[in-house]
Scaffold this motif. Sequence first.
Motif, PDB file in Angstrom:
ATOM      1  N   VAL A  45       0.837  -1.210   0.000  1.00  0.00           N
ATOM      2  CA  VAL A  45       0.000   0.000   0.000  1.00  0.00           C
ATOM      3  C   VAL A  45       0.865   1.250   0.000  1.00  0.00           C
ATOM      4  O   VAL A  45       0.545   2.241  -0.664  1.00  0.00           O
ATOM      5  CB  VAL A  45      -0.952  -0.014   1.213  1.00  0.00           C
ATOM      6  N   ALA A  46       1.968   1.226   0.741  1.00  0.00           N
ATOM      7  CA  ALA A  46       2.859   2.391   0.793  1.00  0.00           C
ATOM      8  C   ALA A  46       3.393   2.723  -0.596  1.00  0.00           C
ATOM      9  O   ALA A  46       3.505   3.904  -0.966  1.00  0.00           O
ATOM     10  CB  ALA A  46       4.013   2.126   1.762  1.00  0.00           C
ATOM     11  N   PHE A  47       3.709   1.685  -1.375  1.00  0.00           N
ATOM     12  CA  PHE A  47       4.187   1.906  -2.738  1.00  0.00           C
ATOM     13  C   PHE A  47       3.095   2.531  -3.594  1.00  0.00           C
ATOM     14  O   PHE A  47       3.351   3.447  -4.389  1.00  0.00           O
ATOM     15  CB  PHE A  47       4.643   0.574  -3.339  1.00  0.00           C
ATOM     16  N   GLU A  48       1.866   2.026  -3.449  1.00  0.00           N
ATOM     17  CA  GLU A  48       0.740   2.567  -4.216  1.00  0.00           C
ATOM     18  C   GLU A  48       0.470   4.023  -3.846  1.00  0.00           C
ATOM     19  O   GLU A  48       0.151   4.842  -4.714  1.00  0.00           O
ATOM     20  CB  GLU A  48      -0.510   1.713  -3.977  1.00  0.00           C
ATOM     21  N   ASP A 175      -7.426  13.439  -0.583  1.00  0.00           N
ATOM     22  CA  ASP A 175      -7.767  12.018  -0.485  1.00  0.00           C
ATOM     23  C   ASP A 175      -6.541  11.182  -0.125  1.00  0.00           C
ATOM     24  O   ASP A 175      -6.614  10.288   0.727  1.00  0.00           O
ATOM     25  CB  ASP A 175      -8.368  11.518  -1.800  1.00  0.00           C
ATOM     26  N   VAL A 176      -5.416  11.464  -0.790  1.00  0.00           N
ATOM     27  CA  VAL A 176      -4.194  10.713  -0.506  1.00  0.00           C
ATOM     28  C   VAL A 176      -3.722  10.977   0.919  1.00  0.00           C
ATOM     29  O   VAL A 176      -3.277  10.063   1.625  1.00  0.00           O
ATOM     30  CB  VAL A 176      -3.094  11.070  -1.527  1.00  0.00           C
ATOM     31  N   ALA A 177      -3.827  12.243   1.363  1.00  0.00           N
ATOM     32  CA  ALA A 177      -3.446  12.572   2.743  1.00  0.00           C
ATOM     33  C   ALA A 177      -4.309  11.806   3.743  1.00  0.00           C
ATOM     34  O   ALA A 177      -3.808  11.291   4.757  1.00  0.00           O
ATOM     35  CB  ALA A 177      -3.561  14.075   2.973  1.00  0.00           C
ATOM     36  N   ASN A 178      -5.607  11.714   3.466  1.00  0.00           N
ATOM     37  CA  ASN A 178      -6.507  10.958   4.343  1.00  0.00           C
ATOM     38  C   ASN A 178      -6.146   9.471   4.347  1.00  0.00           C
ATOM     39  O   ASN A 178      -6.169   8.822   5.401  1.00  0.00           O
ATOM     40  CB  ASN A 178      -7.958  11.137   3.902  1.00  0.00           C
ATOM     41  N   MET A 183      -3.707   4.796   6.926  1.00  0.00           N
ATOM     42  CA  MET A 183      -2.681   3.763   6.894  1.00  0.00           C
ATOM     43  C   MET A 183      -1.788   3.855   8.116  1.00  0.00           C
ATOM     44  O   MET A 183      -1.376   2.834   8.679  1.00  0.00           O
ATOM     45  CB  MET A 183      -1.846   3.910   5.607  1.00  0.00           C
ATOM     46  N   GLU A 184      -1.488   5.062   8.549  1.00  0.00           N
ATOM     47  CA  GLU A 184      -0.672   5.254   9.736  1.00  0.00           C
ATOM     48  C   GLU A 184      -1.379   4.711  10.977  1.00  0.00           C
ATOM     49  O   GLU A 184      -0.746   4.097  11.847  1.00  0.00           O
ATOM     50  CB  GLU A 184      -0.345   6.739   9.914  1.00  0.00           C
ATOM     51  N   GLN A 190      -1.427  -2.174  14.351  1.00  0.00           N
ATOM     52  CA  GLN A 190      -0.691  -3.420  14.159  1.00  0.00           C
ATOM     53  C   GLN A 190       0.492  -3.514  15.105  1.00  0.00           C
ATOM     54  O   GLN A 190       0.764  -4.562  15.682  1.00  0.00           O
ATOM     55  CB  GLN A 190      -0.210  -3.521  12.707  1.00  0.00           C
ATOM     56  N   THR A 191       1.197  -2.389  15.272  1.00  0.00           N
ATOM     57  CA  THR A 191       2.346  -2.372  16.179  1.00  0.00           C
ATOM     58  C   THR A 191       1.915  -2.649  17.609  1.00  0.00           C
ATOM     59  O   THR A 191       2.552  -3.396  18.347  1.00  0.00           O
ATOM     60  CB  THR A 191       3.056  -1.013  16.097  1.00  0.00           C
ATOM     61  N   THR A 192       0.791  -2.043  18.017  1.00  0.00           N
ATOM     62  CA  THR A 192       0.284  -2.243  19.376  1.00  0.00           C
ATOM     63  C   THR A 192      -0.121  -3.690  19.599  1.00  0.00           C
ATOM     64  O   THR A 192       0.133  -4.277  20.647  1.00  0.00           O
ATOM     65  CB  THR A 192      -0.915  -1.318  19.629  1.00  0.00           C
TER      66      THR A 192
END
Length: 263
Positions: A45-48, A175-178, A183-184, A190-192
């Motif tokens: 997703v990060a690449f996209e 939209d990309v910022a959202n 994603m963040e 996921q980290t938690t």
Amino acid sequence: MVKKGLFAGGALVLLLSLMFGRDGFSYATTSLGWVRQSVSDSVPVAFELQRARDMIKGLAPEIRSNISLVAKEEVEVHKLREQLVTSEKNLAKSKGEIDRLSSDLKRGESFVYCGKSYTARQVESDLTQRFETYKVKAATIEKLNQIISARERGLSAGREKLKAMQAAKTQLEVDVANLEARMEMVRVAQTTSEFNFDDSKLSRTKELVKNIGTKIDVAEKLVNADTTYPGQINLDEPASSNITEQISKYFESTDDSVAVKLE
């Protein structure tokens, strides 16, 4: 990795076509679609998101080019308007001159212009030429008006399209910022969830404290049970609350003690 996937998909299409003949094309089409979907799903997703940002940046040159086209057309339309104003002034002047010559010719008087004399035939010939020129100028102005109107409509449409492109680019950036923010949040979640705390000591400590509390509760109930039994008759007289009685009993007991000592 993507190129390898596409190459493998192409090889699979060729192989199925050779194996199954005409039906192989159907298998090949389905297989190719499946390969493409698999390749697309395997892209991070990060690449996209980065690809989307790059594509949005790629819109900037096209928008600048359209801005330049609109600005150029605005200059051209402005020049045409100035040309129209000049042509209309010249046409009005030509009409005034035609009206003057026509009036002079109708009166049949002597024709002297700027100190020079002319015959009626000369005036008529000049008037005829001026009138034909006037009609050509009038038709030209009419066409010019039509051209200006058409180009103004095109210019207006170009401006609207440019505004729409700029608004769409801004919306895509939002939209990309959202999407990046979402994603963040997913990364944080996921980290938690990956943290495996060793809470065995905490659990044992809680159990110990709970057991201690239970033991104390039992001890308190046992103490109460040794002191008083349910339904037992209390034979002890309650102490008198009358202060005078207490004083009398005290001194009586004291006097008896003294008398015993004297004997």
